[in-house]
Structures are given as structure tokens and as C-alpha cells.
Design a protein around this motif. Structure first.
Motif, PDB file in Angstrom:
ATOM      1  N   PHE A  27       1.831 -19.462  11.736  1.00 16.13           N
ATOM      2  CA  PHE A  27       3.095 -20.200  11.817  1.00 16.13           C
ATOM      3  C   PHE A  27       4.247 -19.345  12.324  1.00 16.13           C
ATOM      4  CE2 PHE A  27       0.721 -22.640   8.604  1.00 16.13           C
ATOM      5  CZ  PHE A  27       0.706 -23.851   9.263  1.00 16.13           C
ATOM      6  N   ARG A  28       3.943 -18.324  13.113  1.00 12.06           N
ATOM      7  CA  ARG A  28       5.006 -17.478  13.660  1.00 12.06           C
ATOM      8  C   ARG A  28       5.723 -18.216  14.797  1.00 12.06           C
ATOM      9  NH1 ARG A  28       0.651 -13.204  15.819  1.00 12.06           N
ATOM     10  NH2 ARG A  28      -0.286 -14.533  17.377  1.00 12.06           N
ATOM     11  N   SER A  29       6.907 -17.718  15.134  1.00 20.19           N
ATOM     12  CA  SER A  29       7.717 -18.356  16.173  1.00 20.19           C
ATOM     13  C   SER A  29       7.140 -18.072  17.555  1.00 20.19           C
ATOM     14  CB  SER A  29       9.156 -17.858  16.085  1.00 20.19           C
ATOM     15  OG  SER A  29       9.183 -16.478  16.395  1.00 20.19           O
ATOM     16  N   ASP A  30       7.671 -18.774  18.547  1.00 22.35           N
ATOM     17  CA  ASP A  30       7.204 -18.581  19.921  1.00 22.35           C
ATOM     18  C   ASP A  30       7.533 -17.187  20.437  1.00 22.35           C
ATOM     19  OD1 ASP A  30       6.115 -21.105  20.076  1.00 22.35           O
ATOM     20  OD2 ASP A  30       7.965 -22.013  20.840  1.00 22.35           O
ATOM     21  N   GLU A  31       8.711 -16.653  20.067  1.00 22.77           N
ATOM     22  CA  GLU A  31       9.066 -15.300  20.504  1.00 22.77           C
ATOM     23  C   GLU A  31       8.136 -14.261  19.883  1.00 22.77           C
ATOM     24  OE1 GLU A  31      11.943 -16.592  18.321  1.00 22.77           O
ATOM     25  OE2 GLU A  31      12.127 -18.082  19.917  1.00 22.77           O
ATOM     26  N   ALA A  32       7.867 -14.444  18.615  1.00 23.20           N
ATOM     27  CA  ALA A  32       6.958 -13.509  17.940  1.00 23.20           C
ATOM     28  C   ALA A  32       5.549 -13.630  18.518  1.00 23.20           C
ATOM     29  CB  ALA A  32       6.946 -13.779  16.439  1.00 23.20           C
ATOM     30  N   ASP A  33       5.161 -14.831  18.903  1.00 21.08           N
ATOM     31  CA  ASP A  33       3.841 -15.019  19.492  1.00 21.08           C
ATOM     32  C   ASP A  33       3.758 -14.340  20.863  1.00 21.08           C
ATOM     33  OD1 ASP A  33       1.218 -16.081  19.318  1.00 21.08           O
ATOM     34  OD2 ASP A  33       1.792 -17.658  20.751  1.00 21.08           O
ATOM     35  N   ALA A  34       4.837 -14.414  21.647  1.00 20.28           N
ATOM     36  CA  ALA A  34       4.853 -13.761  22.958  1.00 20.28           C
ATOM     37  C   ALA A  34       4.794 -12.238  22.804  1.00 20.28           C
ATOM     38  CB  ALA A  34       6.096 -14.179  23.728  1.00 20.28           C
ATOM     39  N   ARG A  35       5.518 -11.699  21.819  1.00 23.14           N
ATOM     40  CA  ARG A  35       5.466 -10.250  21.560  1.00 23.14           C
ATOM     41  C   ARG A  35       4.083  -9.828  21.078  1.00 23.14           C
ATOM     42  NH1 ARG A  35       9.046  -9.533  17.262  1.00 23.14           N
ATOM     43  NH2 ARG A  35       9.963 -11.569  17.514  1.00 23.14           N
ATOM     44  N   ALA A  36       3.467 -10.687  20.287  1.00 26.78           N
ATOM     45  CA  ALA A  36       2.143 -10.360  19.745  1.00 26.78           C
ATOM     46  C   ALA A  36       1.082 -10.380  20.839  1.00 26.78           C
ATOM     47  CB  ALA A  36       1.777 -11.341  18.640  1.00 26.78           C
ATOM     48  N   ARG A  37       1.245 -11.252  21.827  1.00 26.05           N
ATOM     49  CA  ARG A  37       0.264 -11.314  22.914  1.00 26.05           C
ATOM     50  C   ARG A  37       0.272 -10.035  23.750  1.00 26.05           C
ATOM     51  NH1 ARG A  37      -3.006 -15.581  22.776  1.00 26.05           N
ATOM     52  NH2 ARG A  37      -2.034 -17.446  21.978  1.00 26.05           N
ATOM     53  N   ALA A  38       1.405  -9.339  23.772  1.00 25.86           N
ATOM     54  CA  ALA A  38       1.477  -8.082  24.525  1.00 25.86           C
ATOM     55  C   ALA A  38       0.695  -6.974  23.820  1.00 25.86           C
ATOM     56  CB  ALA A  38       2.934  -7.667  24.706  1.00 25.86           C
ATOM     57  N   LYS A  39       0.538  -7.105  22.533  1.00 24.71           N
ATOM     58  CA  LYS A  39      -0.224  -6.112  21.767  1.00 24.71           C
ATOM     59  C   LYS A  39      -1.715  -6.428  21.871  1.00 24.71           C
ATOM     60  CE  LYS A  39       3.454  -5.530  18.383  1.00 24.71           C
ATOM     61  NZ  LYS A  39       3.796  -5.621  16.981  1.00 24.71           N
ATOM     62  N   LYS A  40      -2.506  -5.554  21.292  1.00 25.38           N
ATOM     63  CA  LYS A  40      -3.949  -5.784  21.267  1.00 25.38           C
ATOM     64  C   LYS A  40      -4.405  -5.946  19.826  1.00 25.38           C
ATOM     65  CE  LYS A  40      -4.990  -3.180  25.410  1.00 25.38           C
ATOM     66  NZ  LYS A  40      -5.732  -2.081  25.996  1.00 25.38           N
ATOM     67  N   GLY A  41      -5.613  -6.410  19.665  1.00 27.14           N
ATOM     68  CA  GLY A  41      -6.212  -6.476  18.341  1.00 27.14           C
ATOM     69  C   GLY A  41      -5.914  -7.761  17.605  1.00 27.14           C
ATOM     70  N   LEU A  42      -5.678  -7.642  16.308  1.00 29.64           N
ATOM     71  CA  LEU A  42      -5.525  -8.776  15.414  1.00 29.64           C
ATOM     72  C   LEU A  42      -4.361  -9.680  15.815  1.00 29.64           C
ATOM     73  CD1 LEU A  42      -6.353 -10.007  12.572  1.00 29.64           C
ATOM     74  CD2 LEU A  42      -4.508  -8.627  11.666  1.00 29.64           C
ATOM     75  N   TYR A  43      -3.244  -9.111  16.228  1.00 28.46           N
ATOM     76  CA  TYR A  43      -2.050  -9.897  16.497  1.00 28.46           C
ATOM     77  C   TYR A  43      -2.127 -10.666  17.804  1.00 28.46           C
ATOM     78  CZ  TYR A  43      -0.180  -7.284  12.648  1.00 28.46           C
ATOM     79  OH  TYR A  43       0.012  -6.744  11.423  1.00 28.46           O
ATOM     80  N   ALA A  44      -3.011 -10.296  18.710  1.00 26.24           N
ATOM     81  CA  ALA A  44      -3.106 -10.967  20.008  1.00 26.24           C
ATOM     82  C   ALA A  44      -3.899 -12.261  19.953  1.00 26.24           C
ATOM     83  CB  ALA A  44      -3.725 -10.025  21.027  1.00 26.24           C
ATOM     84  N   MET A  45      -4.437 -12.606  18.800  1.00 30.33           N
ATOM     85  CA  MET A  45      -5.227 -13.836  18.689  1.00 30.33           C
ATOM     86  C   MET A  45      -4.317 -15.057  18.723  1.00 30.33           C
ATOM     87  SD  MET A  45      -7.786 -12.703  15.681  1.00 30.33           S
ATOM     88  CE  MET A  45      -9.298 -13.507  16.052  1.00 30.33           C
ATOM     89  N   ALA A  46      -4.904 -16.189  19.068  1.00 29.65           N
ATOM     90  CA  ALA A  46      -4.149 -17.443  19.109  1.00 29.65           C
ATOM     91  C   ALA A  46      -3.779 -17.885  17.701  1.00 29.65           C
ATOM     92  CB  ALA A  46      -4.986 -18.515  19.798  1.00 29.65           C
ATOM     93  N   ARG A  47      -2.757 -18.717  17.631  1.00 26.37           N
ATOM     94  CA  ARG A  47      -2.286 -19.183  16.317  1.00 26.37           C
ATOM     95  C   ARG A  47      -3.333 -20.032  15.607  1.00 26.37           C
ATOM     96  NH1 ARG A  47       3.768 -21.247  17.438  1.00 26.37           N
ATOM     97  NH2 ARG A  47       3.785 -20.315  19.478  1.00 26.37           N
ATOM     98  N   ARG A  48      -4.017 -20.865  16.336  1.00 23.01           N
ATOM     99  CA  ARG A  48      -5.052 -21.700  15.717  1.00 23.01           C
ATOM    100  C   ARG A  48      -6.171 -20.847  15.139  1.00 23.01           C
ATOM    101  NH1 ARG A  48      -6.019 -26.679  19.904  1.00 23.01           N
ATOM    102  NH2 ARG A  48      -3.960 -27.600  19.684  1.00 23.01           N
ATOM    103  N   THR A  49      -6.496 -19.777  15.825  1.00 24.11           N
ATOM    104  CA  THR A  49      -7.544 -18.884  15.334  1.00 24.11           C
ATOM    105  C   THR A  49      -7.114 -18.219  14.041  1.00 24.11           C
ATOM    106  OG1 THR A  49      -8.183 -18.489  17.625  1.00 24.11           O
ATOM    107  CG2 THR A  49      -9.043 -16.971  15.976  1.00 24.11           C
ATOM    108  N   HIS A  50      -5.839 -17.787  13.992  1.00 27.80           N
ATOM    109  CA  HIS A  50      -5.326 -17.198  12.748  1.00 27.80           C
ATOM    110  C   HIS A  50      -5.423 -18.208  11.606  1.00 27.80           C
ATOM    111  CE1 HIS A  50      -3.913 -13.256  13.780  1.00 27.80           C
ATOM    112  NE2 HIS A  50      -3.248 -13.705  14.830  1.00 27.80           N
ATOM    113  N   PHE A  51      -5.055 -19.450  11.884  1.00 28.35           N
ATOM    114  CA  PHE A  51      -5.106 -20.472  10.836  1.00 28.35           C
ATOM    115  C   PHE A  51      -6.544 -20.708  10.371  1.00 28.35           C
ATOM    116  CE2 PHE A  51      -5.293 -24.830   9.282  1.00 28.35           C
ATOM    117  CZ  PHE A  51      -4.318 -24.779   8.304  1.00 28.35           C
TER     118      PHE A  51
END
Length: 106
Positions: A27-51
Motif C-alpha cells: 500500500f505504498r504511494s506511487d512515488e515510493a513505488d517509483a523509488r523502489a523500482r530503481a532499487k533491486k531485491g525485495l523492494y523492486a517487486m510489484a505491489r500485488r506481489t507484496h500483498f
């Protein structure tokens, strides 16, 4: 050997907390999701996958808590029903069972 109840409940609590954290990441924001996509690993996964993974972890934690308190996920699928032996079928005393010996020399 039995695993202590406090240990299984502690591990179950950690599993549930990690599952809740994964759902929080979903449930992170769109900005946080865009920043997370630049990283690798756990945070780069899609939101649905995290859920989805968070829900799986919560189910696993719940199952671990349930098994701590006696629930068996496979039930009576394997083996006979446990029954207390009657007095006639109780284990024999040590002196009533013959001890194995080598055969007598000829």
C-alpha cells in the motif's frame, strides 16, 4: 525432543510481523513505488506481489500458532488413532522378555 512453546510462538510472531510488513509495502504511494523500482531485491517487486506474499506469510504464521496449540494440518491422515493401551496390551516388564543369546556351541 519437544520444541518449547515460547519458541514456536516467537517464530510465529516474527512470521506474522513480516507478513504485515509485506502488506504495508503493498500500500505504498506511487512515488515510493517509483523509488523502489530503481532499487533491486525485495523492494523492486510489484505491489500485488507484496500483498500476495504478505497474505501467505500471515496464513503461515496463523498455522504455526494453531499447531503450537495442538492443531494438526494433516489430521488423522497417517497412522492409527492414538489410544491408551489397556492393561492387557500394556508393554511387558523387562524380566518377561527373553534376552537374545548366541546359539550353543556344538
Amino acid at each position: 525432543m519437544r520444541v518449547p512453546v515460547w519458541l514456536t510462538l516467537g517464530v510465529a510472531l516474527l512470521v506474522c510481523v513480516f507478513g504485515a510488513y509485506r502488506i504495508r509495502l503493498a500500500f505504498r504511494s506511487d512515488e515510493a513505488d517509483a523509488r523502489a523500482r530503481a532499487k533491486k531485491g525485495l523492494y523492486a517487486m510489484a505491489r500485488r506481489t507484496h500483498f500476495l506474499i504478505g497474505v501467505v506469510y500471515l496464513l503461515l504464521g496463523g498455522a504455526l500458532i494453531a499447531t503450537t496449540f495442538g492443531w494438526s494440518p494433516i489430521g488423522n491422515l497417517f497412522g492409527p488413532d492414538p489410544q491408551a493401551p489397556s492393561k492387557d496390551t500394556a508393554p511387558s516388564k523387562s524380566h518377561s522378555v527373553p534376552v537374545d543369546q548366541l546359539p550353543a556351541a556344538k
